[in-house]
Design a protein around this motif. Structure first.
Motif, PDB file in Angstrom:
ATOM      1  N   PHE A  72       0.673  -1.113  -0.101  1.00 28.48           N
ATOM      2  CA  PHE A  72       0.031   0.039   0.094  1.00 28.48           C
ATOM      3  C   PHE A  72       0.581   1.165   0.051  1.00 28.48           C
ATOM      4  CE2 PHE A  72      -3.212  -3.175   1.328  1.00 28.48           C
ATOM      5  CZ  PHE A  72      -4.158  -2.737   0.328  1.00 28.48           C
ATOM      6  N   ASP A  73       2.037   1.009   0.553  1.00 30.73           N
ATOM      7  CA  ASP A  73       3.043   2.120   0.721  1.00 30.73           C
ATOM      8  C   ASP A  73       3.414   2.544  -0.856  1.00 30.73           C
ATOM      9  OD1 ASP A  73       4.827   4.211   1.715  1.00 30.73           O
ATOM     10  OD2 ASP A  73       6.319   2.864   0.941  1.00 30.73           O
ATOM     11  N   ALA A  74       3.472   1.596  -1.633  1.00 27.91           N
ATOM     12  CA  ALA A  74       3.991   1.653  -2.878  1.00 27.91           C
ATOM     13  C   ALA A  74       2.935   2.273  -3.834  1.00 27.91           C
ATOM     14  CB  ALA A  74       4.451   0.262  -3.730  1.00 27.91           C
ATOM     15  N   ILE A  75       1.611   1.906  -3.465  1.00 31.23           N
ATOM     16  CA  ILE A  75       0.420   2.481  -4.095  1.00 31.23           C
ATOM     17  C   ILE A  75       0.348   3.742  -3.904  1.00 31.23           C
ATOM     18  CG2 ILE A  75      -2.051   2.545  -4.285  1.00 31.23           C
ATOM     19  CD1 ILE A  75      -2.143  -0.317  -4.536  1.00 31.23           C
ATOM     20  N   HIS A  76       0.629   4.156  -2.638  1.00 30.59           N
ATOM     21  CA  HIS A  76       0.337   5.550  -2.180  1.00 30.59           C
ATOM     22  C   HIS A  76       1.416   6.365  -2.877  1.00 30.59           C
ATOM     23  CE1 HIS A  76      -0.213   7.978   1.703  1.00 30.59           C
ATOM     24  NE2 HIS A  76      -1.178   8.185   1.106  1.00 30.59           N
ATOM     25  N   HIS A  77       2.636   5.908  -3.074  1.00 29.43           N
ATOM     26  CA  HIS A  77       3.691   6.879  -3.760  1.00 29.43           C
ATOM     27  C   HIS A  77       3.350   6.688  -5.542  1.00 29.43           C
ATOM     28  CE1 HIS A  77       6.182   6.444  -0.249  1.00 29.43           C
ATOM     29  NE2 HIS A  77       6.750   7.370  -0.786  1.00 29.43           N
ATOM     30  N   LEU A  78       2.627   5.687  -5.832  1.00 30.38           N
ATOM     31  CA  LEU A  78       2.226   5.608  -7.555  1.00 30.38           C
ATOM     32  C   LEU A  78       1.128   6.727  -7.853  1.00 30.38           C
ATOM     33  CD1 LEU A  78       3.334   3.829  -9.653  1.00 30.38           C
ATOM     34  CD2 LEU A  78       1.996   2.084  -9.046  1.00 30.38           C
ATOM     35  N   ILE A  79       0.104   6.945  -6.975  1.00 31.58           N
ATOM     36  CA  ILE A  79      -1.167   7.546  -7.226  1.00 31.58           C
ATOM     37  C   ILE A  79      -0.926   8.800  -8.143  1.00 31.58           C
ATOM     38  CG2 ILE A  79      -3.046   8.607  -6.534  1.00 31.58           C
ATOM     39  CD1 ILE A  79      -3.202   6.575  -4.319  1.00 31.58           C
ATOM     40  N   LEU A  80      -0.129   9.783  -7.344  1.00 29.99           N
ATOM     41  CA  LEU A  80      -0.125  11.044  -7.877  1.00 29.99           C
ATOM     42  C   LEU A  80       0.803  11.112  -9.381  1.00 29.99           C
ATOM     43  CD1 LEU A  80      -1.040  13.678  -7.225  1.00 29.99           C
ATOM     44  CD2 LEU A  80       0.917  14.261  -5.856  1.00 29.99           C
ATOM     45  N   PRO A  81       1.869  10.338  -9.236  1.00 30.68           N
ATOM     46  CA  PRO A  81       2.498  10.625 -10.849  1.00 30.68           C
ATOM     47  C   PRO A  81       1.864   9.785 -11.740  1.00 30.68           C
ATOM     48  CG  PRO A  81       3.845   9.279  -9.018  1.00 30.68           C
ATOM     49  CD  PRO A  81       2.745   9.949  -8.330  1.00 30.68           C
ATOM     50  N   ALA A  82       1.205   8.733 -11.236  1.00 32.71           N
ATOM     51  CA  ALA A  82       0.360   8.103 -12.358  1.00 32.71           C
ATOM     52  C   ALA A  82      -0.742   8.833 -12.777  1.00 32.71           C
ATOM     53  CB  ALA A  82       0.089   6.659 -11.941  1.00 32.71           C
ATOM     54  N   LEU A  83      -1.347   9.416 -11.998  1.00 33.81           N
ATOM     55  CA  LEU A  83      -2.502  10.350 -12.364  1.00 33.81           C
ATOM     56  C   LEU A  83      -2.113  11.616 -13.178  1.00 33.81           C
ATOM     57  CD1 LEU A  83      -5.405   9.921 -11.666  1.00 33.81           C
ATOM     58  CD2 LEU A  83      -4.974  11.819  -9.724  1.00 33.81           C
ATOM     59  N   CYS A  84      -0.979  11.900 -13.046  1.00 33.72           N
ATOM     60  CA  CYS A  84      -0.575  13.338 -13.786  1.00 33.72           C
ATOM     61  C   CYS A  84      -0.131  12.610 -15.184  1.00 33.72           C
ATOM     62  CB  CYS A  84       0.790  13.780 -13.249  1.00 33.72           C
ATOM     63  SG  CYS A  84       0.792  14.654 -11.837  1.00 33.72           S
ATOM     64  N   ILE A  85       0.284  11.641 -15.417  1.00 33.87           N
ATOM     65  CA  ILE A  85       0.664  11.282 -16.916  1.00 33.87           C
ATOM     66  C   ILE A  85      -0.667  10.528 -17.422  1.00 33.87           C
ATOM     67  CG2 ILE A  85       3.037  10.744 -16.542  1.00 33.87           C
ATOM     68  CD1 ILE A  85       2.400   7.533 -16.672  1.00 33.87           C
ATOM     69  N   ALA A  86      -1.729  10.235 -16.595  1.00 38.99           N
ATOM     70  CA  ALA A  86      -2.875   9.422 -17.210  1.00 38.99           C
ATOM     71  C   ALA A  86      -3.936  10.633 -17.699  1.00 38.99           C
ATOM     72  CB  ALA A  86      -3.516   8.706 -16.191  1.00 38.99           C
ATOM     73  N   ILE A  87      -4.073  11.710 -17.213  1.00 41.62           N
ATOM     74  CA  ILE A  87      -5.148  12.502 -17.484  1.00 41.62           C
ATOM     75  C   ILE A  87      -5.346  13.139 -19.020  1.00 41.62           C
ATOM     76  CG2 ILE A  87      -6.202  14.923 -17.093  1.00 41.62           C
ATOM     77  CD1 ILE A  87      -6.014  14.431 -14.027  1.00 41.62           C
ATOM     78  N   GLY A  88      -4.088  13.449 -19.444  1.00 44.74           N
ATOM     79  CA  GLY A  88      -3.922  13.831 -20.957  1.00 44.74           C
ATOM     80  C   GLY A  88      -4.749  12.533 -21.804  1.00 44.74           C
TER      81      GLY A  88
END
Lengths: 330, 565
Positions: free
Chosen positions: A191-207
């Motif tokens: 869950f710590d890894a997911i926690h770290h992943l959310i924001l950068p992944a969201l940034c590249i996903a929105i476009g």
């Protein structure tokens, strides 16, 4: 179907060969002399000639190419000028981080895109709000999203971490944190890894999610006009049955090819985002390599990204054949 | 459609509530004072006007009319499937199998469709989901696999077990329509709504499908609403015929009466415009377009009847021993499809020849080879260019062959430039060609996307004739048209030929049209010419077995007349 897949795989091999050949040419004719780059500016002529001969740079071009190909097959991507160790070892450390980020980003992009498209079938206000949110997000450049995300979720709200892949150090066998943590039964780490992943992944996903959502929405709308949708309604199927069984599958073919094409944009975004979030992936590695004119490293990254792009699009081709039986004969 | 598609209701399998009671004599469909308004392109129009209509239990009602007469709208109204996009406003009263359709909830309409209605649409290719096996599509209506297999067999599909896993594109047109029929009869519906179910099919397949419908109807004791533009089709299967025009019911009565002694002028016009095997070839076809376009060929204009061209007449088309194979990749690897085998055909200068055959007969391939759009594998095809310009083609969908953003004058000018006509002649040529197809000069400034269907066909013809071609090649130019639209186009083609003196090659699946338009008819089957001869000879005294079968399959009004007498 097997024949169709075999044909697709064959063309995949040919495209990969073309890619390696182009990279090989770039490497050969680049202004950087690899021998000088390794031995340094002050090396004497004899040492240069000796290394040149040892590296096979005096052989005819086609022999060099076959050596290069053979090296690739054995995972030999050359030695980094900068770190003085095989590029493959560097990549083993950095590629999984970028892949994890990229895959997470793609999954989020597809999920957001599909939701975006399905909400266009309804006229409800809150759903329109969701679409507006995606639209705004996609209009902002990735680095701005990253910075704003850090300010909002890290600095102001304190919900999400701002840098790195994990709070723990060290790595497991696959170097994919999510997989390693599952293998090790490390729930908090996962869950710590997911926690770290959310924001950068969201940034590249929105476009990409907006692009996917838009195309899927228009594909859904045109599919709804097909006669077979009316046939399905005439059978007395419910609205969700009609959409679920008859519309989505037929509407998803253009979306699939788009996902394949968006992978490129996605990784370009990942390279930027990694710098913002200090994500120890290819983006960080590449900015270092470019700064130092580390040609083997740059060429290896290009090869990896290019091959990844080609592989994904071959997979998309095959998936389209799975979805639409009419494509299987081609 | 939007809200309806997302409501997550759960019970599609409610037991039938509206199944018609065999003992009751109440009609399956009762319509009174029905009015339907639809909004298209921002304009709200009344599409159906104060309509009263009943369909009795076990009755087959033929609903006949021109396109745009509202007959399909009526069918969709009964099903509750008018597209939300056109914002339908329905008033009056419509009861289908005991359910009042107007104002009914989405769920009760769904139950009605599932339990009491079966539907067959026009084009089985587009009406079946291309990515779902036909078995699964029938299963959705049938409930169990065993029932789906039984229905497929009932619809006359042999080896239903092996066909179960086939996708629609792997079946022929006739088989696809049988799959539609299997779905339609699932759950023994009280009413089957068939919307132009045979229009997209070859004549022999049309015959089989009509026979099947008739047989199923008597097995299932259901009612059928047969929507069609073809009085011949309606006459073959219907107990009563209702004739619609411009959203109104103009006449209704027993099929034999309507066909033999129609009372309304519109019905008489519809009957007269039907091209049959006995239509007088020397006169223009009667056209009664109540929609607004005036007839463009004076009814007293006389067309020359057949004159055998002299043996040494110059040829405009000379094709010798032409063969063509296509390679198709199928399930079991590459196959070859023999589209043409050793075909020879000569067309004399000024002669009109029709090629008839069913889909897959090779008729279009031959035309394309002659047009130079396709190259033959073997043999020689040549077109004489001694006189006139390069050959011109007229396609099935003439509207789609006009670039939508060009104005009519630009479309016509384009060809004049291509044919190196001096620009001083442009104005004269353009006005001449427009006059020839019966259009006024005001049309020149109109963009082709704003033309009506009939105007598009005429512009396409004007474009073909503005520089008279050595030969005019026509690929099914009338098959997508209503009877009188087809009649208008045929009249124009015959007039063009007479005035301009060009040869004509006309590909069609319709023998009656071929007979009217051509001096000679070529019958093709499986890539070969099976019979060739003078048009009337071929129709009234066919020698070849296949030709006999084709002629016999044409729905003819004589059938109904015999019933009446």
């Amino acid at each position: 179907m097997l024949k169709f897949i075999a044909r697709r795989l064959l063309s995949l091999v040919i495209i990969l060969l073309v890619l390696t050949f182009l990279l090989f040419l770039m490497q050969t004719y680049s202004p950087i002399d690899p021998v000088r780059a390794i031995l340094g500016e002050k090396a004497n002529a004899a040492a240069l000639a000796a290394l040149r001969a040892k590296m096979g740079l005096d052989d005819p071009l086609y022999v060099q190419y076959f050596h290069y190909l053979g090296g690739l097959l054995h995972g030999d991507l050359g030695v980094s000028y900068r770190s003085r160790q095989p590029v493959i070892d560097d990549l083993k450390a950095f590629v999984p981080a970028t892949l994890e980020l990229g895959i997470a980003g793609m999954v989020i992009a597809v999920i957001l895109g599909v939701i975006f498209a399905l909400t266009t079938l309804s006229r409800s206000k809150p759903l329109a709000l969701f679409r507006g949110f995606i639209l705004t997000g996609a209009a902002a450049p990735t680095f701005l999203l990253g910075v704003l995300g850090v300010i909002l979720f890290y600095k102001t709200l304190g919900w999400l971490p701002a840098s790195g892949r994990s709070s723990e150090s060290g790595h497991g066998p696959t170097r994919f944190l999510l997989i390693d943590d599952i293998l090790a039964g490390n729930i908090t780490g996962f869950f710590d890894a997911i926690h770290h992943l959310i924001l950068p992944a969201l940034c590249i996903a929105i476009g990409p999610s907006l692009v996917i959502g838009r195309v899927f929405a228009s594909s859904l709308r045109s599919t709804l006009d097909y006669d077979y949708v009316r046939t399905a309604q005439a059978k007395g199927l419910t609205g969700s049955q009609v959409v679920g069984r008859h519309v989505i599958r037929n509407a998803s073919s253009p979306v699939l090819s788009l996902v394949g094409l968006q992978i490129g944009a996605m990784f370009a975004g990942a390279l930027v985002v990694e710098n913002i979030f200090s994500w120890p992936g290819l983006g960080l590695y590449m900015s270092g390599a470019i700064g130092a004119s580390d040609f083997p490293a740059i060429s290896a990254i290009t090869l990896i990204l290019g091959a990844g792009y080609i592989l994904v699009n071959a997979a998309v081709d095959i998936l389209q054949g799975v979805i639409d039986p009419r494509l299987r004969v081609a | 459609m939007s809200e309806k598609l997302l409501d997550l209701d759960t019970a599609p399998h409610t037991p039938p509530q509206h199944r018609a009671d065999p003992t009751s004599s109440s009609p399956v469909v009762a319509i009174s004072g029905l009015e339907v308004k639809l909004t298209r392109n921002g304009k709200t129009e009344t599409v159906l006007h104060s309509l009263d209509l009943d369909i009795q239990k076990g009755e087959v009602l033929g609903l006949v009319g021109q396109s745009g007469s509202g007959k399909s709208v009526l069918g969709l109204t009964l099903m509750g499937l008018l597209p939300d996009r056109s914002r339908p406003e329905i008033t009056g009263s419509v009861s289908v199998c005991g359910t009042s359709v107007i104002g009914a909830s989405a769920r009760s309409m769904r139950n009605l469709r599932r339990n009491s209605l079966g539907v067959i649409f026009q084009d089985p290719m587009t009406s079946l989901n291309p990515t779902m096996t036909i078995g699964h599509q029938v299963l959705e209506a049938a409930g169990t696999k065993a029932e789906a297999l039984r229905l497929l067999a009932l619809a006359g599909i042999s080896n239903p077990e092996t066909r179960y896993d086939a996708f629609p594109h792997q079946l022929s047109g006739g088989l696809r329509q049988r799959v539609m029929i299997a779905m339609a009869v699932a759950g023994s519906p009280a009413l089957i709504i068939a919307d132009e179910p045979t229009t997209a099919l070859d004549v022999t397949v049309q015959r089989q499908v009509l026979d099947l419908l008739r047989e199923l109807k008597s097995q299932l004791h259901c009612s059928v609403l047969m929507v069609t533009h073809d009085l011949g089709v309606a006459g073959e299967i219907s107990d009563r015929i209702a004739v619609m025009s411009a959203g109104r019911l103009v006449e209704i009565g027993p099929a034999a009466t309507i066909l033999s002694s129609p009372k309304h002028e519109y019905t008489r016009a519809l009957l007269a415009s039907r091209i049959s095997l006995d239509t007088d070839k020397s006169l223009p076809l009667p056209t009664f377009n109540l929609g607004g376009d005036e007839p463009t060929v004076a009814s007293d204009e006389v067309f020359d009847t057949f004159v055998q061209p002299p043996v040494d007449a110059p040829l405009s088309v000379d094709v010798t021993n032409v063969s063509k194979t296509f390679s198709v990749r199928g399930k079991k690897g590459a196959n070859t499809l023999r589209a043409l085998h050793d075909v020879s055909l000569a067309i004399a200068d000024g002669e009109s020849v029709a090629i008839v055959g069913e889909s897959g007969s090779g008729k279009s391939t031959l035309l394309r080879i002659i047009a130079g759009l396709e190259t033959a594998d073997a043999g020689v095809g040549s077109i004489s260019r001694m006189k006139g310009s390069r050959p011109q083609m007229v396609f099935q969908d003439a509207g789609a062959s006009l670039t939508p953003w060009l104005r009519v004058d630009e479309i016509l000018r384009e060809r004049l430039v291509l044919e190196n006509v001096p620009s001083s002649e442009f104005a004269e040529r353009i006005s001449e060609s427009l006059a020839l197809v019966g259009l006024g000069p005001e049309i020149l400034r109109v963009h082709s996307r704003d033309l009506s269907g009939g105007q598009r066909q005429r512009v396409a013809l004007a474009r073909a004739a503005i520089v008279p071609p050595s030969i005019l090649l026509c690929d099914e130019p009338t098959s997508a048209l209503d009877a009188w639209m087809a009649a208008t186009v045929i009249n124009l083609l015959r007039r063009l030929r007479k005035r301009v003196g060009m040869s004509m090659l006309f590909v069609t699946h319709d023998l009656s049209v071929a007979r009217v338009i051509a001096d000679r008819i070529v019958v093709m089957n499986k890539g070969e010419i099976v019979e060739i001869g003078e048009a009337n000879q071929i129709i009234h005294n066919p020698q070849n077995e296949y030709t006999k079968k084709l002629v016999a399959a044409i729905p003819d009004l004589t059938f109904a007349e015999e019933l009446a007498s």
